[in-house]
Design an enzyme around this catalytic site. Structure first.
Site, PDB file in Angstrom:
ATOM      1  N   TYR A  59       0.849  -1.201   0.000  1.00 51.05           N
ATOM      2  CA  TYR A  59       0.000   0.000   0.000  1.00 51.05           C
ATOM      3  C   TYR A  59       0.869   1.230   0.000  1.00 51.05           C
ATOM      4  CZ  TYR A  59      -5.032  -0.198   0.141  1.00 51.05           C
ATOM      5  OH  TYR A  59      -6.332  -0.273  -0.235  1.00 51.05           O
ATOM      6  N   GLU A  68      -0.348   4.725  -0.563  1.00 53.55           N
ATOM      7  CA  GLU A  68      -1.149   5.949  -0.720  1.00 53.55           C
ATOM      8  C   GLU A  68      -0.279   7.181  -0.503  1.00 53.55           C
ATOM      9  OE1 GLU A  68      -4.145   5.086   2.147  1.00 53.55           O
ATOM     10  OE2 GLU A  68      -5.636   4.668   0.607  1.00 53.55           O
ATOM     11  N   ASP A 122      -5.577  14.359 -25.031  1.00 49.91           N
ATOM     12  CA  ASP A 122      -5.636  12.963 -24.604  1.00 49.91           C
ATOM     13  C   ASP A 122      -4.930  12.157 -25.692  1.00 49.91           C
ATOM     14  OD1 ASP A 122      -6.254  10.362 -24.044  1.00 49.91           O
ATOM     15  OD2 ASP A 122      -8.412  10.681 -23.817  1.00 49.91           O
ATOM     16  N   THR A 167      -3.048   6.698 -21.924  1.00 45.95           N
ATOM     17  CA  THR A 167      -2.950   5.345 -21.396  1.00 45.95           C
ATOM     18  C   THR A 167      -1.503   4.922 -21.602  1.00 45.95           C
ATOM     19  OG1 THR A 167      -3.533   4.460 -23.558  1.00 45.95           O
ATOM     20  CG2 THR A 167      -5.321   4.687 -21.974  1.00 45.95           C
ATOM     21  N   LYS A 219      -1.282   1.263 -25.028  1.00 44.15           N
ATOM     22  CA  LYS A 219      -1.618   1.206 -26.460  1.00 44.15           C
ATOM     23  C   LYS A 219      -0.311   1.238 -27.250  1.00 44.15           C
ATOM     24  CE  LYS A 219      -6.224   2.784 -25.389  1.00 44.15           C
ATOM     25  NZ  LYS A 219      -7.254   3.835 -25.463  1.00 44.15           N
ATOM     26  N   ARG A 263      -1.425  -2.152 -18.780  1.00 48.49           N
ATOM     27  CA  ARG A 263      -2.674  -1.383 -18.783  1.00 48.49           C
ATOM     28  C   ARG A 263      -2.583  -0.334 -17.689  1.00 48.49           C
ATOM     29  NH1 ARG A 263      -5.333  -3.921 -22.147  1.00 48.49           N
ATOM     30  NH2 ARG A 263      -6.860  -2.243 -22.169  1.00 48.49           N
TER      31      ARG A 263
END
Ligand SMILES: *Cc1c(COP(=O)(O)O)cnc(C)c1O
Length: 414
Positions: free
Chosen positions: A54, A56, A199, A225, A228, A234
């Site tokens: 974790y 954060e 984008d 992203t 691609k 991903r």
């Protein structure tokens, strides 16, 4: 083939699905424009113990302890992305492209604000205002369109911006094949007092490989992203000017997400490292060449290629006009021969978005496996024959054999 010995022992059902998918990816030609094959190093990074942690917060300011290595790996991803794209600030935590866009909107917009983005049937993405999405419920999206020759009329865009008074002018697309004039779009945004955002999800790899111009110097925010053309895991990423760094970081965490996926961030760092190597420039250049070859070969056979041709990694074909079949049928025929594509809308599609008139065909994945002009020519022939087959099983079976034979010569994971 990859090894999954431990998985085999502990969970045969999942392993069977994984092996099935591996076989499918090896034996067919992947031409979904948004897909690619990551390297084994990226796969390995995804499968590490970083998934247990974790983290954060951000490097140097986390909420939990034990962050020596997670900080190190996130800084590697950030610094490599900065170098790749010349960005002032980078956030590598967005879980995917859609949350990256939502966080970017949240960082600079108030509910009810107007966003000027590319009309969805002209190439814009779902997250640019599709009525079923959360952003469309929060903000007011207005679409701009492409002209009959596939270009954008920037005078019209400016007039629309003056009329609609957007707080954000959005560039970027998932099924448009020409280049955008970044300077003009940014200038229009400035004139009406709006932020400018690009984008670049589809073309990030082409930008990283310097085959296409870099939007980062022109825009306040660039989202993408990582999976691609950029050929990473991903995921999503936001690049922005220093002045917006705090707002962007807060919008991602705690605004929208909890703990980042540290294994994915490690894999992003690996992919960015790969994209910094000279071979990646070759890769990006080859994608453009392969797409151009595909366009020429399809045109030669009578296909109606949209937007006046391609300047990136994909083409959109009106299959109703070219072959007298709907996009859905085209997708099915090509699936039957082992060529994976997707049905796609064409500008102001007369058939509507659910049963569209077109298909989108992309070359990033087949370029990764080493295919060049000779192979693309064979594939174009297979696509054309399959689309003319009227679904004849014998014809499709024969084409499938040639596709399988070709793929055998270009293994993905040796
Ligand atoms: C793919 C894509 C996205 C969304 O990415 P996900 O990772 O699927 O959420 C956003 N914008 C554009 C332009 C895209 O092409």
């Amino acid at each position: 083939m990859l090894k999954h010995d431990i998985l085999k022992k502990s969970d045969k059902e999942v392993q069977a699905a994984v092996l099935g998918e591996e076989k499918r990816q090896e034996e067919g030609v992947e031409m979904i424009a948004s897909e690619n094959y990551v390297s084994q190093a990226v796969l390995e990074a995804l499968g590490t113990v970083l998934t247990n942690k974790y983290s954060e917060g951000y490097p140097g300011r986390r909420y939990y302890g034990g962050q020596v290595f997670t900080d190190a790996v996130e800084m590697l991803a950030i610094n490599r992305a900065k170098k790749l794209f010349g960005a002032e600030h980078v956030n590598v935590q967005p879980h995917a492209g859609a949350p990256a866009n939502l966080a970017a909107y949240a960082a600079i917009l108030n509910p009810g604000d107007t966003v000027l983005g590319m009309d969805l049937s002209h190439g814009g993405h779902l997250t640019h205002g599709h009525p079923l999405t959360l952003p469309a419920k929060i903000y007011r999206f207005v679409g701009y369109k492409t002209e009959a020759d596939g270009t954008i009329d920037y005078k019209k865009l400016e007039a629309l911006a003056k009329k609609e008074k957007p707080k954000l002018v959005l560039a970027g697309f998932s099924s448009y094949t020409r280049q955008l004039d970044y300077a003009k779009i940014a200038a229009i945004a400035k004139k009406v007092g709006a932020y400018a955002m690009m984008d670049m999800a589809h073309i990030a790899g082409l930008v990283a490989g310097k085959a296409l111009p870099n939007p980062v110097p022109y825009f306040d925010i660039v989202t993408t992203t990582t999976h691609k053309t950029l050929r990473g895991p991903r995921g999503g990423m936001i690049l922005c000017r220093e002045a917006l760094a705090k707002a962007i970081d807060r919008a991602v965490f705690p605004g929208l997400q909890g703990g980042p996926l540290m294994n994915t961030i490690a894999a992003k760092a690996v992919a960015f490292g790969e994209a910094l190597r000279p071979e990646f420039k070759q890769y990006a250049k080859q994608i453009l060449k392969n797409a151009k070859t595909l366009e020429k070969e399809m045109r030669k056979r009578g296909a109606h290629v949209m937007f006046g041709g391609t300047e990136n990694h994909m083409i959109v074909v009106d299959v109703v006009k070219s072959y007298g079949i709907a996009g859905k049928e085209a997708e099915q025929y090509l699936d039957a021969v082992g060529i994976t594509i997707n049905k796609n809308v064409i500008p102001d599609d007369p058939r509507g978005p659910m049963d569209p008139s077109g298909v989108r065909i992309g070359v990033p994945a087949l370029t990764t496996r080493g295919m060049k002009a000779p192979e693309v020519k064979v594939i174009a022939g297979c696509i054309d024959e399959a689309l003319r087959s009227a679904g004849n099983r014998k014809v499709l079976k024969d084409i499938e054999k040639s596709v399988r034979k070709l793929c055998k010569q270009f293994p993905v994971y040796r």
